[in-house]
Design a protein around this motif. Structure first.
Motif, PDB file in Angstrom:
ATOM      1  N   TRP A 118      10.723   0.950  23.143  1.00  0.00           N
ATOM      2  CA  TRP A 118      11.189   1.004  21.690  1.00  0.00           C
ATOM      3  C   TRP A 118      11.916   2.251  21.047  1.00  0.00           C
ATOM      4  CZ3 TRP A 118       9.802   4.142  17.549  1.00  0.00           C
ATOM      5  CH2 TRP A 118       8.710   5.003  17.645  1.00  0.00           C
ATOM      6  N   VAL A 119      11.470   3.382  21.635  1.00  0.00           N
ATOM      7  CA  VAL A 119      12.134   4.414  21.268  1.00  0.00           C
ATOM      8  C   VAL A 119      13.751   4.570  21.493  1.00  0.00           C
ATOM      9  CG1 VAL A 119       9.993   5.990  21.762  1.00  0.00           C
ATOM     10  CG2 VAL A 119      11.857   5.893  23.534  1.00  0.00           C
ATOM     11  N   THR A 120      14.141   3.820  22.248  1.00  0.00           N
ATOM     12  CA  THR A 120      15.779   3.942  22.634  1.00  0.00           C
ATOM     13  C   THR A 120      16.387   2.844  21.521  1.00  0.00           C
ATOM     14  OG1 THR A 120      15.690   1.955  24.008  1.00  0.00           O
ATOM     15  CG2 THR A 120      15.383   4.170  24.950  1.00  0.00           C
ATOM     16  N   LEU A 121      15.592   2.091  20.615  1.00  0.00           N
ATOM     17  CA  LEU A 121      16.101   1.506  19.451  1.00  0.00           C
ATOM     18  C   LEU A 121      16.879   0.338  20.083  1.00  0.00           C
ATOM     19  CD1 LEU A 121      16.111   4.215  17.043  1.00  0.00           C
ATOM     20  CD2 LEU A 121      14.104   2.700  17.254  1.00  0.00           C
ATOM     21  N   GLY A 122      16.772  -0.235  21.142  1.00  0.00           N
ATOM     22  CA  GLY A 122      17.698  -1.373  21.677  1.00  0.00           C
ATOM     23  C   GLY A 122      18.860  -0.930  22.482  1.00  0.00           C
ATOM     24  N   ALA A 123      19.180   0.586  22.284  1.00  0.00           N
ATOM     25  CA  ALA A 123      20.398   0.906  23.023  1.00  0.00           C
ATOM     26  C   ALA A 123      19.966   1.437  24.368  1.00  0.00           C
ATOM     27  CB  ALA A 123      20.890   2.367  22.199  1.00  0.00           C
ATOM     28  N   ASP A 124      21.035   1.827  25.401  1.00  0.00           N
ATOM     29  CA  ASP A 124      20.770   2.183  26.772  1.00  0.00           C
ATOM     30  C   ASP A 124      20.881   3.456  27.002  1.00  0.00           C
ATOM     31  OD1 ASP A 124      20.598  -0.334  27.856  1.00  0.00           O
ATOM     32  OD2 ASP A 124      22.838  -0.641  27.985  1.00  0.00           O
TER      33      ASP A 124
END
Length: 608
Positions: free
Chosen positions: A568-574
């Motif tokens: 989750w710490v990447t908040l849906g980003a790569d």
């Protein structure tokens, strides 16, 4: 009465009826036949008979107690409470009536009142095992684990071998983090009853917390073999299998469990955990939403749904649901003097306390919002950050307008407004565009960096790469999310690299014979000023998504984080939105770490 006591209930009932035919107001016959009706599961008849007995003998506490039980069984909780309380006016020192009242109040959700009633019962009767059991369970439901454990221990002093007490004691110990003691309780139960499915199920959960997945799986399979139709046993085995990333078999068991218990919120929540781990975020969202709908009072379901939404990049809803972390115990803010919650508005002439609540890595990550918080509070506001004392010098150097106070001192720090540290993104990071594209917001001590740079340069030429391969936290997730140093051989074999140890803790045995330089006089765990300076001297940091990577990202040092997808710490980003200089190497659900580490080694060779 002799037939009644001998268990020959129908014959006894026939004789009671004959007595009442001869004398309809015979108080003993009304009371005893009412008790018998309650005993055989006919509460309506019991209420009728006992109500008649009460008219004949209105000041008999036994009649009132039995009437309370019958009314409770027939669904009339209000009438039952009145009957118990009337009985207590006549017999205030009856532990049994206090225990009955406590059970009623607990079922009505009045846990505090119930605990007080059970407490009175055990004071009046110090060897009252049932009341100790009830008191312990009630305190557990209230979240008062220490008091719950003490109640169970008092009960076990009276009845050391009581299986139900041992089982519940183990559950409370487990929730208090005393997992090995909990496992010992379950083992004690299983010594007396080797096929107790509840003890087996709880033992499996304890083994899983102790990282013994093989033992947990064996125990959970045994529990299911003994109770093949138990939704709980199915779900427990599924949870163990999911932790070992055996997703296909685990999902089948969850489906079976939900067919048996379609309204069991916890099973939906744990099924959501499996789907999340398998990177099936939309399916996980459905499962978590179902759990939250079935049990809206349980904050854990909202928290899990919040993490799922953050993983999908829905930051507005995700951060809002993430606030449930506090209610469900996933985060424990330091208790401070009560102050209104800050909503992000200007605070001229006022003081703001940012309350510490999480681990070191989380704390470092959330400090990325501190510049925004200071700007929003405005000139004339006093902003104080409660933090891990090891971080205080870094924070004061990096944010000159901010004061710091240790976690311990924060508990007594008075401020006009306060906000938990991890609630800052809900104010300042509601979409990915609100994340700054600059790299780094912490500044290491320049003089220490200069000294450390000379030492690092003397270690060898080439690219300076700091590494950390595990976490100091031990939990089930570590088996899948973290590596062992032995798996890093492809990386450590890359030529043209000087490797530096950034892994805190005792690593001498792990690094023996490996080409990794260790600065023995640098305490990477407790001296974060030195750890930050050493990190700042690295050309690159490679880590497993631990606080080492957070420190590198916060300092603006190029970093590669190896993460289980999703995280989750990447908040849906790569990429890593909090740290623009951090590159993410994903371990996909169908991969193992050697495949990921091989990709990292190839990338490092190209970089070197």
């Amino acid at each position: 009465m002799a037939l009644h006591q001998a268990g020959r209930l129908m014959e006894a009932d026939g004789l009671y009826r004959q007595v009442l035919e001869a004398d309809p107001s015979h108080s003993d016959a009304l009371r005893l036949r009412g008790a018998l009706a309650y005993q055989i599961g006919n509460p309506a008849a019991a209420v009728e008979l006992l109500s008649a007995a009460r008219k004949v003998d209105p000041d008999n506490p036994e009649v009132l107690t039995l009437l309370g039980l019958a009314l409770e069984a027939s669904g009339n909780a209000e009438g039952a409470e009145k009957a118990y309380r009337r009985a207590l006016t006549l017999a205030p020192r009856s532990p049994e009536i206090w225990n009955n009242l406590g059970a009623l109040l607990r079922d009505k959700g009045r846990q505090q009142d119930a605990a007080e009633a059970f407490g009175r019962a055990v004071v009046l009767k110090p060897d009252y095992v049932e009341a100790y059991q009830n008191l312990g369970v009630t305190l557990y439901r209230m979240g008062k684990l220490d008091a719950s454990i003490a109640a169970f221990e008092a009960g076990l002093d009276v009845a050391p071998g009581d299986a139900d007490m041992l089982l519940n004691y183990g559950v409370a110990l487990s929730d208090a983090g005393r997992t090995r003691e909990a496992a010992a309780c379950y083992a004690d139960v299983l010594e007396k009853a080797p096929d107790d499915p509840d003890a087996l199920t709880n033992l499996a959960a304890a083994q899983m917390r102790m990282e013994d997945l093989a033992g947990a799986e064996e125990t959970a399979r045994r529990a299911l073999s003994l109770a093949p139709d138990s939704a709980g046993a199915m779900a427990n085995l599924a949870m163990v299998l999911a932790a070992g990333r055996h997703f296909e078999e685990a999902e089948g068991l969850y489906h079976d469990a939900l067919r048996e218990a379609p309204d069991f919120a916890d099973i939906w929540g744990n099924y959501g955990n499996l789907l999340m781990a398998a990177d099936r975020l939309e399916d996980a969202d459905v499962a978590y939403s179902k759990a939250a709908k079935l049990d809206p009072a349980e904050p854990r379901h909202a928290f899990q749904l919040g993490l799922c939404r953050l993983n999908q990049g829905d930051l507005r809803k995700g951060w809002a649901l993430y606030e449930s972390r506090i209610d469900c115990g996933a985060s424990v803010p330091v208790e401070t003097p009560k102050a209104p919650r800050w909503q992000g508005d200007a605070l001229p002439g006022k003081s703001l306390l940012i309350v510490p609540e999480q681990g070191l890595g989380d704390e470092i990550r959330m400090l990325s919002c501190l510049t925004d918080a200071v700007g929003a509070a405005g000139d004339g506001a006093t902003v104080t950050v409660g933090c891990d004392a090891r971080l205080a010098p870094l924070i004061r150097r990096s944010f000159p307008k901010v004061r710091t106070v240790s976690r311990e001192a924060a508990s007594a720090h008075k401020a006009d407004f306060s906000i938990p540290c991890a609630s800052l993104p809900n104010l300042f990071r509601r979409n990915l565009g609100e994340f700054p594209d600059r790299a780094g917001y912490l500044r290491a001590d320049p003089a220490l960096v200069e000294t450390m740079a000379e030492r690092v340069a003397a270690l060898g030429g080439g690219v300076k790469v700091g590494i950390a391969w595990r976490s100091g936290l031990m939990r089930v997730r570590t088996q899948a999310a973290l590596t062992a140093i032995a798996q890093w051989e492809p990386i450590l074999s890359v030529p043209g690299v000087t490797f530096l140890n950034l892994q805190y803790g005792d690593v001498d045995a792990e690094l023996a014979g490996r080409p990794v330089s260790v600065l023995d006089d640098v305490d990477l765990r407790n001296d974060l000023e030195a750890a930050a300076a050493l990190t700042a001297c690295c050309d690159l940091v490679i880590n497993m998504g631990t606080s080492v990577g957070d420190m590198a990202g916060a300092l603006g040092v190029p970093c590669w984080s190896l993460l289980l997808k999703p995280d989750w710490v990447t908040l849906g980003a790569d990429r890593h939105p909090f740290y623009p200089n951090t590159k993410v190497f994903w371990r996909m659900p169908d991969e193992d770490w050697p495949a990921v580490l091989s990709r990292v080694a190839e990338a490092l060779a190209a970089t070197a």
